[in-house]
Scaffold this motif. Structure first.
Motif, PDB file in Angstrom:
ATOM      1  N   ALA A   1       0.829  -1.208   0.000  1.00 14.36           N
ATOM      2  CA  ALA A   1       0.000   0.000   0.000  1.00 14.36           C
ATOM      3  C   ALA A   1       0.866   1.261   0.000  1.00 14.36           C
ATOM      4  CB  ALA A   1      -0.941  -0.001   1.201  1.00 14.36           C
ATOM      5  N   ALA A   2       1.957   1.239   0.740  1.00  8.47           N
ATOM      6  CA  ALA A   2       2.866   2.397   0.754  1.00  8.47           C
ATOM      7  C   ALA A   2       3.501   2.586  -0.624  1.00  8.47           C
ATOM      8  CB  ALA A   2       3.940   2.214   1.813  1.00  8.47           C
ATOM      9  N   LEU A   3       3.901   1.502  -1.260  1.00  2.00           N
ATOM     10  CA  LEU A   3       4.490   1.588  -2.591  1.00  2.00           C
ATOM     11  C   LEU A   3       3.446   2.038  -3.612  1.00  2.00           C
ATOM     12  CD1 LEU A   3       7.094   1.157  -4.184  1.00  2.00           C
ATOM     13  CD2 LEU A   3       6.362  -1.202  -4.570  1.00  2.00           C
ATOM     14  N   ARG A   4       2.220   1.552  -3.465  1.00  2.00           N
ATOM     15  CA  ARG A   4       1.145   1.960  -4.382  1.00  2.00           C
ATOM     16  C   ARG A   4       0.878   3.465  -4.256  1.00  2.00           C
ATOM     17  NH1 ARG A   4      -2.335  -1.876  -3.606  1.00  2.00           N
ATOM     18  NH2 ARG A   4      -1.674  -2.926  -5.497  1.00  2.00           N
ATOM     19  N   GLN A   5       0.973   4.000  -3.043  1.00  2.00           N
ATOM     20  CA  GLN A   5       0.772   5.439  -2.846  1.00  2.00           C
ATOM     21  C   GLN A   5       1.841   6.226  -3.607  1.00  2.00           C
ATOM     22  OE1 GLN A   5      -1.882   6.589  -1.375  1.00  2.00           O
ATOM     23  NE2 GLN A   5      -1.358   8.736  -1.557  1.00  2.00           N
ATOM     24  N   GLU A   6       3.082   5.730  -3.578  1.00  2.00           N
ATOM     25  CA  GLU A   6       4.152   6.377  -4.334  1.00  2.00           C
ATOM     26  C   GLU A   6       3.859   6.324  -5.834  1.00  2.00           C
ATOM     27  OE1 GLU A   6       8.102   4.989  -3.409  1.00  2.00           O
ATOM     28  OE2 GLU A   6       7.624   4.911  -1.265  1.00  2.00           O
ATOM     29  N   ALA A   7       3.363   5.187  -6.304  1.00  2.00           N
ATOM     30  CA  ALA A   7       3.048   5.037  -7.726  1.00  2.00           C
ATOM     31  C   ALA A   7       1.925   5.986  -8.135  1.00  2.00           C
ATOM     32  CB  ALA A   7       2.648   3.594  -8.035  1.00  2.00           C
ATOM     33  N   ILE A   8       0.900   6.085  -7.298  1.00  2.00           N
ATOM     34  CA  ILE A   8      -0.220   6.975  -7.603  1.00  2.00           C
ATOM     35  C   ILE A   8       0.251   8.420  -7.645  1.00  2.00           C
ATOM     36  CG2 ILE A   8      -2.427   7.871  -6.753  1.00  2.00           C
ATOM     37  CD1 ILE A   8      -2.952   4.997  -5.650  1.00  2.00           C
ATOM     38  N   ALA A   9       1.087   8.807  -6.689  1.00  2.00           N
ATOM     39  CA  ALA A   9       1.624  10.171  -6.675  1.00  2.00           C
ATOM     40  C   ALA A   9       2.426  10.443  -7.948  1.00  2.00           C
ATOM     41  CB  ALA A   9       2.492  10.382  -5.441  1.00  2.00           C
ATOM     42  N   SER A  10       3.205   9.475  -8.374  1.00  2.00           N
ATOM     43  CA  SER A  10       3.978   9.625  -9.610  1.00  2.00           C
ATOM     44  C   SER A  10       3.056   9.719 -10.816  1.00  2.00           C
ATOM     45  CB  SER A  10       4.931   8.443  -9.766  1.00  2.00           C
ATOM     46  OG  SER A  10       5.651   8.542 -10.962  1.00  2.00           O
ATOM     47  N   ASN A  11       2.002   8.911 -10.828  1.00  2.00           N
ATOM     48  CA  ASN A  11       1.045   8.948 -11.933  1.00  2.00           C
ATOM     49  C   ASN A  11       0.361  10.303 -12.028  1.00  2.00           C
ATOM     50  OD1 ASN A  11       1.658   6.274 -12.478  1.00  2.00           O
ATOM     51  ND2 ASN A  11      -0.109   5.482 -11.376  1.00  2.00           N
ATOM     52  N   VAL A  12      -0.053  10.841 -10.879  1.00  2.00           N
ATOM     53  CA  VAL A  12      -0.710  12.149 -10.864  1.00  2.00           C
ATOM     54  C   VAL A  12       0.267  13.227 -11.320  1.00  2.00           C
ATOM     55  CG1 VAL A  12      -1.731  13.909  -9.357  1.00  2.00           C
ATOM     56  CG2 VAL A  12      -2.442  11.525  -9.135  1.00  2.00           C
TER      57      VAL A  12
ATOM     58  N   GLN B   1       6.984  -4.711  -5.954  1.00  2.00           N
ATOM     59  CA  GLN B   1       7.758  -3.963  -6.939  1.00  2.00           C
ATOM     60  C   GLN B   1       6.798  -3.154  -7.804  1.00  2.00           C
ATOM     61  OE1 GLN B   1      11.208  -4.147  -7.249  1.00  2.00           O
ATOM     62  NE2 GLN B   1      11.187  -5.430  -5.432  1.00  2.00           N
ATOM     63  N   LEU B   2       7.287  -2.036  -8.302  1.00  2.00           N
ATOM     64  CA  LEU B   2       6.498  -1.244  -9.235  1.00  2.00           C
ATOM     65  C   LEU B   2       6.663  -1.793 -10.644  1.00  2.00           C
ATOM     66  CD1 LEU B   2       6.963   2.482  -8.175  1.00  2.00           C
ATOM     67  CD2 LEU B   2       5.008   0.994  -7.818  1.00  2.00           C
ATOM     68  N   ALA B   3       5.590  -1.717 -11.401  1.00  2.00           N
ATOM     69  CA  ALA B   3       5.624  -2.145 -12.793  1.00  2.00           C
ATOM     70  C   ALA B   3       4.621  -1.309 -13.572  1.00  2.00           C
ATOM     71  CB  ALA B   3       5.263  -3.623 -12.904  1.00  2.00           C
ATOM     72  N   GLU B   4       4.826  -1.266 -14.856  1.00  2.00           N
ATOM     73  CA  GLU B   4       3.880  -0.567 -15.718  1.00  2.00           C
ATOM     74  C   GLU B   4       2.559  -1.325 -15.695  1.00  2.00           C
ATOM     75  OE1 GLU B   4       3.713   0.293 -20.399  1.00  2.00           O
ATOM     76  OE2 GLU B   4       5.599   0.862 -19.414  1.00  2.00           O
ATOM     77  N   ASP B   5       1.467  -0.605 -15.605  1.00  2.00           N
ATOM     78  CA  ASP B   5       0.145  -1.223 -15.542  1.00  2.00           C
ATOM     79  C   ASP B   5      -0.259  -1.699 -16.937  1.00  2.00           C
ATOM     80  OD1 ASP B   5      -2.445  -1.997 -15.117  1.00  2.00           O
ATOM     81  OD2 ASP B   5      -3.147  -0.069 -14.366  1.00  2.00           O
ATOM     82  N   PRO B   6      -0.319  -3.028 -17.144  1.00  2.00           N
ATOM     83  CA  PRO B   6      -0.652  -3.537 -18.486  1.00  2.00           C
ATOM     84  C   PRO B   6      -2.124  -3.368 -18.849  1.00  2.00           C
ATOM     85  CG  PRO B   6      -0.393  -5.350 -16.971  1.00  2.00           C
ATOM     86  CD  PRO B   6      -0.058  -4.094 -16.206  1.00  2.00           C
TER      87      PRO B   6
END
Length: 127
Positions: free
Chosen positions: A21-32, A71-76
Motif C-alpha cells: 500500500a505504501a508503494l502503491r501510494q508512491e506510484a499513484i503520486a507519480s502517476n498524478v 515492486q512497481l511495474a507498468e500497468d498492463p
C-alpha cells in the motif's frame, strides 16, 4: 515469548500488504505528477506480488514471505486514449488514492493492534 506475535500469519500478511500500500501510494503520486507528460505510462504494484503472496498464504508457509517485496511495474491494463500515448486518467488515480488510503489505514490498525497486544503483555497495563 514475543516471537509468536511477530510470526503470526495475520501480522506477516498485514505487514506485506502495508508495504504494498505504501508503494502503491508512491506510484499513484507519480502517476498524478506525470498526468500531462507525453508518453508516460501508468505505474502500479506488480500484479504478480498479489499472486505470489496468495500462493504463499495458501501453502501455509508465511516464513517464505520474508523475501517477497512489492515492486512497481507498468500497468498492463491501462489503455491510452490520448494521442500523446499517456494512459493516466486523473479521476481513476484520485479514486485509487482514496481506496489505497482506506486500505493503508486498516492495515496499519491491524499491525498497531498486534503491537498494542505486545505492550499489554509486557506492561500489564491496558492504557
Amino acid at each position: 515469548m514475543i516471537q509468536p506475535i511477530f510470526q503470526s500469519d495475520n501480522y506477516q500478511l498485514a505487514r506485506k500488504l502495508l508495504d504494498a500500500a505504501a508503494l502503491r501510494q508512491e506510484a499513484i503520486a507519480s502517476n498524478v505528477a506525470n498526468a500531462e507528460t507525453p508518453g508516460y505510462h501508468r505505474m502500479d504494484v506488480a500484479a504478480d506480488f498479489a499472486q505470489q503472496l496468495k500462493t504463499q498464504m495458501a501453502s501455509g508457509d508465511m516464513s517464505a514471505t520474508a523475501t517477497l517485496k512489492p515492486q512497481l511495474a507498468e500497468d498492463p491494463t491501462a489503455r491510452s486514449t490520448r494521442p500523446d500515448g499517456n494512459n493516466v486518467e486523473i479521476e481513476s488515480e484520485l479514486l485509487a488514492m482514496n481506496r489505497n488510503a482506506v486500505e493503508y489505514d486498516y492495515l496499519s490498525e491491524v499491525v498497531s493492534s498486534n503491537l498494542r497486544q505486545l505492550k499489554v503483555a509486557i506492561s500489564g497495563n491496558i492504557t
